[in-house]
Design an enzyme around this catalytic site. Structure first.
Site, mmCIF file in Angstrom:
data_model
loop_
_atom_site.group_PDB
_atom_site.id
_atom_site.type_symbol
_atom_site.label_atom_id
_atom_site.label_comp_id
_atom_site.label_asym_id
_atom_site.label_seq_id
_atom_site.Cartn_x
_atom_site.Cartn_y
_atom_site.Cartn_z
ATOM 1 N N LYS A 39 0.746 -1.342 0.021
ATOM 2 C CA LYS A 39 -0.067 0.018 -0.148
ATOM 3 C C LYS A 39 0.793 1.304 -0.169
ATOM 4 C CE LYS A 39 -1.454 -1.487 4.114
ATOM 5 N NZ LYS A 39 -2.178 -1.721 5.369
ATOM 6 N N CYS A 87 -9.358 1.422 16.521
ATOM 7 C CA CYS A 87 -9.602 0.680 15.141
ATOM 8 C C CYS A 87 -10.559 -0.492 15.349
ATOM 9 C CB CYS A 87 -8.248 -0.179 14.677
ATOM 10 S SG CYS A 87 -7.585 -1.498 15.875
HETATM 11 FE FE1 SRM Z 1 -5.249 -0.602 8.331
HETATM 12 C C1 SRM Z 1 -4.508 -3.817 7.887
HETATM 13 C C2 SRM Z 1 -8.432 -1.363 9.289
HETATM 14 C C3 SRM Z 1 -6.084 2.663 8.407
HETATM 15 C C4 SRM Z 1 -1.881 0.340 8.814
HETATM 16 N N1 SRM Z 1 -6.380 -2.332 8.447
HETATM 17 C C5 SRM Z 1 -5.806 -3.379 8.107
HETATM 18 C C6 SRM Z 1 -7.239 -4.311 7.815
HETATM 19 C C7 SRM Z 1 -7.619 -4.156 6.437
HETATM 20 C C8 SRM Z 1 -6.838 -5.876 8.245
HETATM 21 C C9 SRM Z 1 -6.528 -7.003 7.095
HETATM 22 O O1 SRM Z 1 -5.317 -6.616 6.186
HETATM 23 O O2 SRM Z 1 -7.106 -7.828 7.081
HETATM 24 C C10 SRM Z 1 -8.182 -3.604 8.792
HETATM 25 C C11 SRM Z 1 -9.576 -3.900 8.557
HETATM 26 C C12 SRM Z 1 -10.252 -4.077 9.582
HETATM 27 C C13 SRM Z 1 -11.769 -3.984 9.823
HETATM 28 O O3 SRM Z 1 -12.293 -4.926 10.138
HETATM 29 O O4 SRM Z 1 -12.347 -3.028 9.261
HETATM 30 C C14 SRM Z 1 -7.707 -2.329 8.648
HETATM 31 N N2 SRM Z 1 -6.949 0.387 8.660
HETATM 32 C C15 SRM Z 1 -8.048 0.086 9.091
HETATM 33 C C16 SRM Z 1 -9.196 1.278 9.179
HETATM 34 C C17 SRM Z 1 -10.634 0.949 8.882
HETATM 35 C C18 SRM Z 1 -8.948 1.623 10.791
HETATM 36 C C19 SRM Z 1 -9.961 2.575 11.480
HETATM 37 O O5 SRM Z 1 -9.853 2.793 12.546
HETATM 38 O O6 SRM Z 1 -10.585 3.255 10.549
HETATM 39 C C20 SRM Z 1 -8.368 2.581 8.296
HETATM 40 C C21 SRM Z 1 -8.840 2.336 7.017
HETATM 41 C C22 SRM Z 1 -8.527 3.756 6.302
HETATM 42 C C23 SRM Z 1 -8.884 3.979 5.042
HETATM 43 O O7 SRM Z 1 -10.276 4.442 4.737
HETATM 44 O O8 SRM Z 1 -8.268 3.399 4.032
HETATM 45 C C24 SRM Z 1 -6.906 1.811 8.513
HETATM 46 N N3 SRM Z 1 -3.933 1.121 8.603
HETATM 47 C C25 SRM Z 1 -4.641 2.252 8.801
HETATM 48 C C26 SRM Z 1 -3.666 3.347 9.058
HETATM 49 C C27 SRM Z 1 -3.749 4.844 9.227
HETATM 50 C C28 SRM Z 1 -3.651 5.770 8.106
HETATM 51 O O9 SRM Z 1 -3.217 5.280 7.172
HETATM 52 O O10 SRM Z 1 -3.521 6.882 8.480
HETATM 53 C C29 SRM Z 1 -2.406 2.588 9.291
HETATM 54 C C30 SRM Z 1 -1.064 2.900 9.691
HETATM 55 C C31 SRM Z 1 -0.356 3.663 8.714
HETATM 56 C C32 SRM Z 1 0.441 3.023 7.764
HETATM 57 O O11 SRM Z 1 0.008 2.325 6.630
HETATM 58 O O12 SRM Z 1 1.540 2.561 8.026
HETATM 59 C C33 SRM Z 1 -2.678 1.051 9.053
HETATM 60 N N4 SRM Z 1 -3.594 -1.557 8.435
HETATM 61 C C34 SRM Z 1 -2.347 -1.250 8.579
HETATM 62 C C35 SRM Z 1 -1.227 -2.508 8.465
HETATM 63 C C36 SRM Z 1 0.060 -2.214 8.715
HETATM 64 C C37 SRM Z 1 0.782 -2.008 7.270
HETATM 65 C C38 SRM Z 1 2.350 -2.040 7.447
HETATM 66 O O13 SRM Z 1 3.200 -1.237 6.968
HETATM 67 O O14 SRM Z 1 2.890 -3.086 8.081
HETATM 68 C C39 SRM Z 1 -2.218 -3.539 8.317
HETATM 69 C C40 SRM Z 1 -1.683 -4.825 7.912
HETATM 70 C C41 SRM Z 1 -1.624 -5.194 6.424
HETATM 71 O O15 SRM Z 1 -1.784 -4.271 5.473
HETATM 72 O O16 SRM Z 1 -1.205 -6.298 6.280
HETATM 73 C C42 SRM Z 1 -3.560 -2.966 8.048
HETATM 74 FE FE1 SF4 Z 2 -5.618 -2.617 12.245
HETATM 75 FE FE2 SF4 Z 2 -6.760 -2.803 14.323
HETATM 76 FE FE3 SF4 Z 2 -6.903 -5.005 12.820
HETATM 77 FE FE4 SF4 Z 2 -4.570 -4.360 13.645
HETATM 78 S S1 SF4 Z 2 -6.552 -5.074 14.784
HETATM 79 S S2 SF4 Z 2 -4.909 -4.702 11.557
HETATM 80 S S3 SF4 Z 2 -4.723 -2.153 14.137
HETATM 81 S S4 SF4 Z 2 -7.835 -2.893 12.549
#
Ligand code: SRM
Ligand code: SF4
Length: 561
Positions: A207, A426
């Site tokens: 991403k 989250c």
């Molecule tokens: Fe996230 C993966 C939810 C913002 C870092 N994130 C996920 C997944 C899709 C789980 C999965 O891969 O199976 C989560 C879905 C959960 C669900 O049931 O909805 C999920 N991420 C979210 C959301 C919905 C959290 C929230 O509280 O709103 C955010 C959706 C944003 C959007 O509209 O696109 C969300 N995720 C973020 C952010 C914050 C940001 O971007 O400002 C981060 C940290 C910033 C970054 O990217 O480093 C973030 N999400 C991750 C990661 C770790 C990525 C990494 O570098 O290792 C994962 C794991 C992955 O991608 O495998 C992840």
């Molecule tokens: Fe993102 Fe929370 Fe799921 Fe971890 S538990 S991947 S921080 S939504």
């Protein structure tokens, strides 16, 4: 295809074989199978869809009940009233009846059945929105500060956001073919464009996240982005952008090569160069990102390992000119934009920020928002703190909006305890497949626990920023908060301290494996020390940073744990 002698990750083969994100989606959608195959789930992500299973049910009944999470891209978080109402109506037709505002100002539907996907996605597109590239190894929804001030500079930010968002979307027609109508899709996208000039056959290693804001306003957490643009406003107009690169929050337990990182300021550019720079930075991630280890596949590691000087040179080579050095950045506001704010100097237009705990709009609050939007027709903005803004309201609308909130029993932001008001969480359990424990579901209890301890310590009414996640991936950006609570195993959390209220500093690990019901107690001696020893106006995060998290641990952890 070896990657520096290492084996490519399996995802690379699935992407390459997907025929520009088609994979087997059309066939699998047509089949009666209750779920998608493993390879199809990877391709689905690029279409904004995650296959999930209800993890509560699985524990209880030892079976997987599959459904999908559908994420809608909302560039800059901005919606016209009719778009919001369309999303609202769909929440009543599919999934669990909620809209979940995300930490990037997008929106999600949870528990969507496989058979409902096509209708849902068509309806989202009919509302002028889409889910393409909301997930997957591509540029994700572009974030912008949500404050809708009427200055030309602030307003023009959105134009850049939309341009970058639109220009960096994948060009494939697969999305339209699969979800909409193939013929219409063909007329929308020039066939020659399907060559994916930016992404190629295998898209990005991982991403990629882009954010925009104005100098002074770090409500978007600009340092947490792969690429951030900070507008310098002069005489009301955008004079140019300082851009930053290499931020990210994710880390993986047991993989020492992974960690949160703040973006580095890279250069200053005139506004018209934004798209060139964005494309070039994305292409550096594409070409140098780690395609063997997905956990280590973010731009932050490329910059860290090759160096900022190398990155600047590579960027200059790709764009063919040298950006000026970055301008100094001064951050002053940590307003959450809740409550009433005048959009202009004359007080002719106003916006109201509504607190949505963990971004979850459901039940009475969902209906309250719909009534406000139907009655007053405001522009709606989702914020990167998971809140919602009603914008462009004339002064006469103020009593009407307040009347609806009061009649429906919705909380005004000033009535909320400060820790809850300034918190994020989250989704974690039960939908997130990566969650190690709860987050959103326990946030209100944990916020109340910390608030109780802060009140007892003599810090009632003080702003403290709390962010919580159910695993170390960092989706609610806990590592830039004053208190970051990160799930490690069922009901056990790590506590991070010392982030700045301006989100300009990384918090430091204070303690591991703290039981959920001990979090407030563990923080109590620190809150006492803050009240006793703080400098005038010093925030809790700044105090922890000045005192040193390691020193605080030595002084207090034994006593409280
Ligand atoms: Fe996230 C993966 C939810 C913002 C870092 N994130 C996920 C997944 C899709 C789980 C999965 O891969 O199976 C989560 C879905 C959960 C669900 O049931 O909805 C999920 N991420 C979210 C959301 C919905 C959290 C929230 O509280 O709103 C955010 C959706 C944003 C959007 O509209 O696109 C969300 N995720 C973020 C952010 C914050 C940001 O971007 O400002 C981060 C940290 C910033 C970054 O990217 O480093 C973030 N999400 C991750 C990661 C770790 C990525 C990494 O570098 O290792 C994962 C794991 C992955 O991608 O495998 C992840
Ligand atoms: Fe993102 Fe929370 Fe799921 Fe971890 S538990 S991947 S921080 S939504």
């Amino acid at each position: 295809m070896p990657e520096n002698g290492k084996k490519l990750s399996g995802a690379e083969f699935v992407k390459a074989a997907s025929r520009r994100l088609r994979g087997t989606l059309a066939e699998e959608l047509a089949s009666d199978a209750p779920s998608f195959s493993k390879d199809a789930t990877l391709v689905l992500k690029f279409h904004g869809i995650y296959q999930q299973h209800d993890r509560d049910l699985r524990r209880a009944e030892a079976k997987k009940e599959y459904s999908c999470m559908v994420r809608v891209s909302v560039p800059g978080g901005v919606l016209r009233p009719e778009q919001y109402l369309a999303l609202h109506r769909l929440a009543g037709q599919v999934g669990d009846g909620t809209l979940r505002i995300t930490s990037r100002g997008g929106v999600q539907y949870h528990y969507v059945g496989k058979r409902s996907l096509r209708d849902l996605i068509r309806a989202i597109n009919a509302a002028g929105l889409n889910t393409l590239a909301a997930c997957g190894d591509v540029v994700r929804n572009v974030v912008c500060t949500a404050a809708p001030f009427d200055t030309p500079g602030q307003k023009s930010l959105l134009e850049w956001v939309r341009l970058v968002d639109r220009s960096l979307k994948p060009k494939t027609r697969a999305y339209a073919e699969i979800w909409l109508d193939g013929e219409r899709a063909a007329s929308l996208v020039d066939a020659a464009e399907e060559s994916e000039p930016l992404y190629g056959d295998t898209y990005l290693p991982r991403k990629f996240k882009i954010g925009f804001t104005c100098e002074g306003d770090n409500t978007v957490d600009i340092y947490a982005h792969d690429l951030g643009f900070v507008a310098h406003i002069e005489n009301g107009e955008v004079a140019g952008f300082t851009f930053l690169a290499g931020g990210g929050m994710g880390q993986t337990n047991g993989d020492r090569n992974t960690h949160p990182r703040l973006a580095d300021p890279v250069g200053f550019i005139p506004p018209e160069r934004v798209l060139d720079v964005a494309r070039a930075v994305v292409s550096i991630h594409r070409d140098f990102g780690d395609r063997a280890n997905r956990r280590h596949a973010r731009l932050k590691y490329v910059i860290e390992e090759r160096g900022l000087a190398w990155f600047r040179e590579e960027l200059a080579r790709r764009i063919g000119w040298q950006p000026e050095p970055p301008r100094p950045l001064a951050w002053t506001r940590h307003a959450d934009w809740l409550g009433w704010h005048a959009q202009d100097d004359r007080g002719e237009r106003w916006f109201f920020g509504l607190r949505v705990v963990s971004g979850r709009l459901g039940g009475a609050l969902l209906e309250t928002v719909a009534e406000i939007v139907s009655e007053l027709q405001p522009e709606v903005r989702f914020t990167p703190q998971q809140n919602l803004i009603f914008a462009n309201l004339p002064p006469e609308a103020r009593p009407a909006l307040e009347g609806i909130l009061r009649r429906r029993g919705a909380a005004f932001p000033h009535e909320l305890p400060p820790v809850l008001r300034h918190s994020m969480a989250c989704p974690a359990l039960p939908t997130c497949g990566l969650a190690l424990t709860d987050s959103e579901r326990v946030l209100p209890d944990i916020a109340a626990d910390i608030q109780g301890q802060a009140d007892a310590a003599g810090a009632a009414g003080e702003v403290i920023h709390l962010r919580m996640t159910g695993c170390p991936n960092g989706c609610a950006r806990p590592y830039t908060a004053e208190i970051g609570i990160v799930g490690q195993s069922p009901r056990l959390y790590s506590i991070y301290l010392g982030g700045s209220p301006l989100a300009t500093r990384l918090a430091v690990l204070y303690s591991h494996n703290i039981p959920q019901d001990r979090i407030g107690a563990v923080l109590r001696p620190l809150l006492d020390a803050w009240v006793r020893e703080r400098r005038s106006g010093e925030s809790f995060g700044d105090f922890c940073h000045r005192a040193g998290v390691d020193a605080l641990r030595e002084r207090f952890l034994e006593v409280s744990a």
